[in-house]
Design an enzyme around this catalytic site. Sequence first.
Site, PDB file in Angstrom:
ATOM      1  N   GLY A  96       1.628   5.681 -13.794  1.00 58.62           N
ATOM      2  CA  GLY A  96       2.407   5.063 -12.723  1.00 58.62           C
ATOM      3  C   GLY A  96       2.140   3.578 -12.599  1.00 58.62           C
ATOM      4  O   GLY A  96       2.897   2.869 -11.933  1.00 58.62           O
ATOM      5  N   ASN A 123       8.632   3.699 -10.932  1.00 58.86           N
ATOM      6  CA  ASN A 123       8.997   4.309  -9.649  1.00 58.86           C
ATOM      7  C   ASN A 123       9.091   5.825  -9.831  1.00 58.86           C
ATOM      8  O   ASN A 123      10.040   6.323 -10.435  1.00 58.86           O
ATOM      9  CB  ASN A 123      10.335   3.740  -9.162  1.00 58.86           C
ATOM     10  CG  ASN A 123      10.646   4.162  -7.740  1.00 58.86           C
ATOM     11  OD1 ASN A 123      10.292   5.261  -7.332  1.00 58.86           O
ATOM     12  ND2 ASN A 123      11.300   3.309  -6.992  1.00 58.86           N
ATOM     13  N   PHE A 124       8.098   6.545  -9.332  1.00 60.04           N
ATOM     14  CA  PHE A 124       8.083   8.000  -9.487  1.00 60.04           C
ATOM     15  C   PHE A 124       8.695   8.720  -8.294  1.00 60.04           C
ATOM     16  O   PHE A 124       8.637   9.940  -8.219  1.00 60.04           O
ATOM     17  CB  PHE A 124       6.649   8.501  -9.752  1.00 60.04           C
ATOM     18  CG  PHE A 124       6.314   8.503 -11.221  1.00 60.04           C
ATOM     19  CD1 PHE A 124       6.699   9.565 -12.029  1.00 60.04           C
ATOM     20  CD2 PHE A 124       5.665   7.440 -11.799  1.00 60.04           C
ATOM     21  CE1 PHE A 124       6.431   9.564 -13.387  1.00 60.04           C
ATOM     22  CE2 PHE A 124       5.388   7.424 -13.159  1.00 60.04           C
ATOM     23  CZ  PHE A 124       5.768   8.490 -13.955  1.00 60.04           C
ATOM     24  N   HIS A 156      10.782  -5.423   2.765  1.00 55.65           N
ATOM     25  CA  HIS A 156       9.440  -4.830   2.633  1.00 55.65           C
ATOM     26  C   HIS A 156       8.491  -5.493   3.633  1.00 55.65           C
ATOM     27  O   HIS A 156       8.712  -6.632   4.053  1.00 55.65           O
ATOM     28  CB  HIS A 156       8.872  -5.047   1.220  1.00 55.65           C
ATOM     29  CG  HIS A 156       9.340  -4.031   0.225  1.00 55.65           C
ATOM     30  ND1 HIS A 156      10.515  -4.168  -0.471  1.00 55.65           N
ATOM     31  CD2 HIS A 156       8.779  -2.858  -0.193  1.00 55.65           C
ATOM     32  CE1 HIS A 156      10.657  -3.124  -1.282  1.00 55.65           C
ATOM     33  NE2 HIS A 156       9.624  -2.315  -1.133  1.00 55.65           N
ATOM     34  N   LYS A 160       3.570  -7.477   1.097  1.00 55.27           N
ATOM     35  CA  LYS A 160       4.086  -7.468  -0.277  1.00 55.27           C
ATOM     36  C   LYS A 160       4.150  -8.888  -0.812  1.00 55.27           C
ATOM     37  O   LYS A 160       4.682  -9.787  -0.159  1.00 55.27           O
ATOM     38  CB  LYS A 160       5.466  -6.799  -0.331  1.00 55.27           C
ATOM     39  CG  LYS A 160       5.969  -6.600  -1.750  1.00 55.27           C
ATOM     40  CD  LYS A 160       7.115  -5.612  -1.797  1.00 55.27           C
ATOM     41  CE  LYS A 160       7.746  -5.521  -3.178  1.00 55.27           C
ATOM     42  NZ  LYS A 160       6.843  -4.996  -4.197  1.00 55.27           N
ATOM     43  N   GLY A 166      10.692  -4.337  -7.699  1.00 51.47           N
ATOM     44  CA  GLY A 166      11.107  -3.725  -8.965  1.00 51.47           C
ATOM     45  C   GLY A 166      12.229  -2.723  -8.745  1.00 51.47           C
ATOM     46  O   GLY A 166      13.148  -2.603  -9.567  1.00 51.47           O
ATOM     47  N   THR A 167      12.172  -2.026  -7.614  1.00 49.18           N
ATOM     48  CA  THR A 167      13.217  -1.035  -7.301  1.00 49.18           C
ATOM     49  C   THR A 167      14.568  -1.724  -7.113  1.00 49.18           C
ATOM     50  O   THR A 167      15.602  -1.221  -7.565  1.00 49.18           O
ATOM     51  CB  THR A 167      12.812  -0.254  -6.037  1.00 49.18           C
ATOM     52  OG1 THR A 167      11.580   0.408  -6.312  1.00 49.18           O
ATOM     53  CG2 THR A 167      13.860   0.774  -5.638  1.00 49.18           C
TER      54      THR A 167
END
Length: 273
Positions: A96, A123-124, A156, A160, A166-167
Amino acid sequence: MNIALVGYGQMGRMVHDIALGRGHSVVTVVDPTIVDPTTVDPATDAAAAAGGPVYARALAPELLTGVDVAIEFSLAAAVVDNVRVYAAAGVAAVIGTTGWTDRVDAVASTVADAGVGLVYGSNFSIGAHVFFRVAASAARLVADLDEYDATIHEIHHRRKKDSPSGTALTLAEHVLRALPAKTTIETGRLDRAPHAHELHVSSTRGGANPGCHTLYLDSEADTIEVRHQARSRIGFASGAVRAAEWIAGRTGLYTVDDFVNDTLDPEHRGTQC
Ligand SMILES: NC(=O)c1ccc[n+]([C@@H]2O[C@H](COP(=O)([O-])OP(=O)(O)OC[C@H]3O[C@@H](n4cnc5c(N)ncnc54)[C@H](O)[C@@H]3O)[C@@H](O)[C@H]2O)c1
């Protein structure tokens, strides 16, 4: 399943809880910051002897005796070397950790040579992958309708350190594939009107939000919003444990998309990502 956790920060600890909740055993925990490593010899079933996981500061093949899958949420610089250890021990892995995929070729050849299984992704969260597919489908529906323009916004918490997330970039790539009129992703502050071919991705930082991503399909007549609001990191952790269940017994290198495609209802998977 017997699980080794490599990297025991925020994600590693959450994965620990989820793994136990799904009936697995965490037999090994590796992190350089472990304060009190287990001193018994892990090769002699130390986990059972100690009544819990073996805690170690550095990964070694003997720590993986009896382990089915290693789940790693650590540091980018550690991944290539750690994968060599999983391969030497014949142990499957879920990676991950982010930021290392410029070295994916080295990992691919290690995995192929050893004949082990490994699944990796930034992203899991299965919910996030459902969101990518729903957003891409919505964008595709308006692809031939000139009146709709697409934009992306994400917010966010104030801790952060990077933007966009990244998402958000993954979402933007899905939208670009769905909308031929959009050819580039623009993540900067705009002091000009956007070009029609630009997909503008904006970010807000502040507060405590664990992550909210919205695709806007906007026209004179209406706005269609497709949104994913994370409640915590629990989605990443439970996705990683499910990916561990999925990779156990498989061989070869897989991305999280391979895992998600196999996990979602085959009748309704929709967009391949
Ligand atoms: N794929 C996903 O779904 C997903 C979700 C969240 C975070 N992440 C990524 O996971 C990683 C960890 O995130 P986090 O929030 O838990 O960070 P964190 O800083 O809380 O934890 C990382 C841990 O890794 C440890 N570590 C450093 N070097 C190591 C090594 N060689 N071997 C083992 N452990 C080592 C650190 O001591 C630390 O405890 C980051 O790369 C982050 O971007 C991925």
